[in-house]
Design an enzyme around this catalytic site. Structure first.
Site, PDB file in Angstrom:
ATOM      1  N   ASN A   1       0.783  -1.185   0.121  1.00 19.98           N
ATOM      2  CA  ASN A   1       0.056   0.025  -0.046  1.00 19.98           C
ATOM      3  C   ASN A   1       0.816   1.076  -0.007  1.00 19.98           C
ATOM      4  OD1 ASN A   1       0.570  -0.828   2.685  1.00 19.98           O
ATOM      5  ND2 ASN A   1      -0.992   0.372   3.607  1.00 19.98           N
TER       6      ASN A   1
ATOM      7  N   GLU B   1      -2.985  -4.729  -2.988  1.00 18.23           N
ATOM      8  CA  GLU B   1      -3.392  -5.464  -4.206  1.00 18.23           C
ATOM      9  C   GLU B   1      -3.441  -4.858  -5.676  1.00 18.23           C
ATOM     10  OE1 GLU B   1      -4.735  -4.713  -1.333  1.00 18.23           O
ATOM     11  OE2 GLU B   1      -6.449  -6.199  -0.510  1.00 18.23           O
TER      12      GLU B   1
ATOM     13  N   CYS C   1     -10.254  -4.602  -0.077  1.00 19.82           N
ATOM     14  CA  CYS C   1     -11.500  -3.654  -0.100  1.00 19.82           C
ATOM     15  C   CYS C   1     -12.112  -3.842  -1.252  1.00 19.82           C
ATOM     16  CB  CYS C   1     -10.933  -2.205   0.059  1.00 19.82           C
ATOM     17  SG  CYS C   1     -10.181  -1.804  -1.428  1.00 19.82           S
TER      18      CYS C   1
ATOM     19  N   GLU D   1       0.335   5.174   0.574  1.00 17.52           N
ATOM     20  CA  GLU D   1      -0.419   6.125   0.973  1.00 17.52           C
ATOM     21  C   GLU D   1      -0.326   7.506   0.489  1.00 17.52           C
ATOM     22  OE1 GLU D   1      -1.142   5.948   5.183  1.00 17.52           O
ATOM     23  OE2 GLU D   1      -2.196   3.923   4.923  1.00 17.52           O
TER      24      GLU D   1
ATOM     25  N   CYS E   1     -10.347  -3.047  -4.771  1.00 21.06           N
ATOM     26  CA  CYS E   1      -9.495  -4.068  -4.993  1.00 21.06           C
ATOM     27  C   CYS E   1     -10.095  -5.053  -5.567  1.00 21.06           C
ATOM     28  CB  CYS E   1      -8.452  -4.386  -3.944  1.00 21.06           C
ATOM     29  SG  CYS E   1      -7.395  -2.992  -3.786  1.00 21.06           S
TER      30      CYS E   1
ATOM     31  N   CYS F   1      -4.001   0.763  -2.683  1.00 21.62           N
ATOM     32  CA  CYS F   1      -3.885  -0.571  -1.768  1.00 21.62           C
ATOM     33  C   CYS F   1      -2.737  -1.420  -2.331  1.00 21.62           C
ATOM     34  CB  CYS F   1      -5.137  -1.233  -1.928  1.00 21.62           C
ATOM     35  SG  CYS F   1      -6.778  -0.607  -0.963  1.00 21.62           S
TER      36      CYS F   1
END
Ligand code: THU
Length: 124
Positions: free
Chosen positions: A35, A48, A79, A37, A82, A46
């Site tokens: 991830n 993934e 999420c 940010e 993803c 993210c």
């Protein structure tokens, strides 16, 4: 393990949550991602999606399996965003392996993770 070293590369100064992911492609390659940010929060990507976008941008468009590693007590599932991106490059049978850093594992399939999915099939 690719997802574990990816997790260590997580850039998550805001949430402090570290996630690592790895995808196996149909030609046997493994792409990993963490991830990443952003101060705007909304531009966060993210783990993934990092892994999948790395695969796709290197020409590999078919995911045979995906691993998601977190440091949580229970393994976490991807999420919604993803899940939608996984659906684009996988099949409903593709294994989704959720693990935590202590080795606790949960194995699902994309179909189980995405019931009633809107997928590339609808666009045909
Ligand atoms: N995160 C992931 O990497 N994958 C998910 O499927 C859910 C959330 C990251 C994004 C952000 O850096 C942190 O976890 C908190 O949402």
């Amino acid at each position: 393990m690719a997802s574990r070293s990816a997790l260590k590369a997580a850039y998550s100064p805001y949430s402090k949550i570290r996630v690592g992911s790895a995808v196996l492609t149909d030609d046997g390659q493994v792409f990993s991602g963490c991830n990443v940010e952003n101060a705007s929060y909304g531009a966060t990507i993210c783990a993934e999606r990092t892994a999948i976008l790395k695969a796709v941008s290197e020409g590999a468009k078919s995911i045979q399996a995906i691993v998601v590693m977190t440091e949580s007590a229970e393994p976490w599932a991807p999420c919604g965003l993803c899940r939608q991106v996984i659906l684009e490059f996988a099949t409903l049978k593709t294994p989704v392996i959720l693990v935590n850093t202590k080795g606790k594992q949960k194995r699902l399939s994309v179909g189980r993770l995405c019931p009633y999915a809107f997928s590339p099939k609808q666009m045909k």
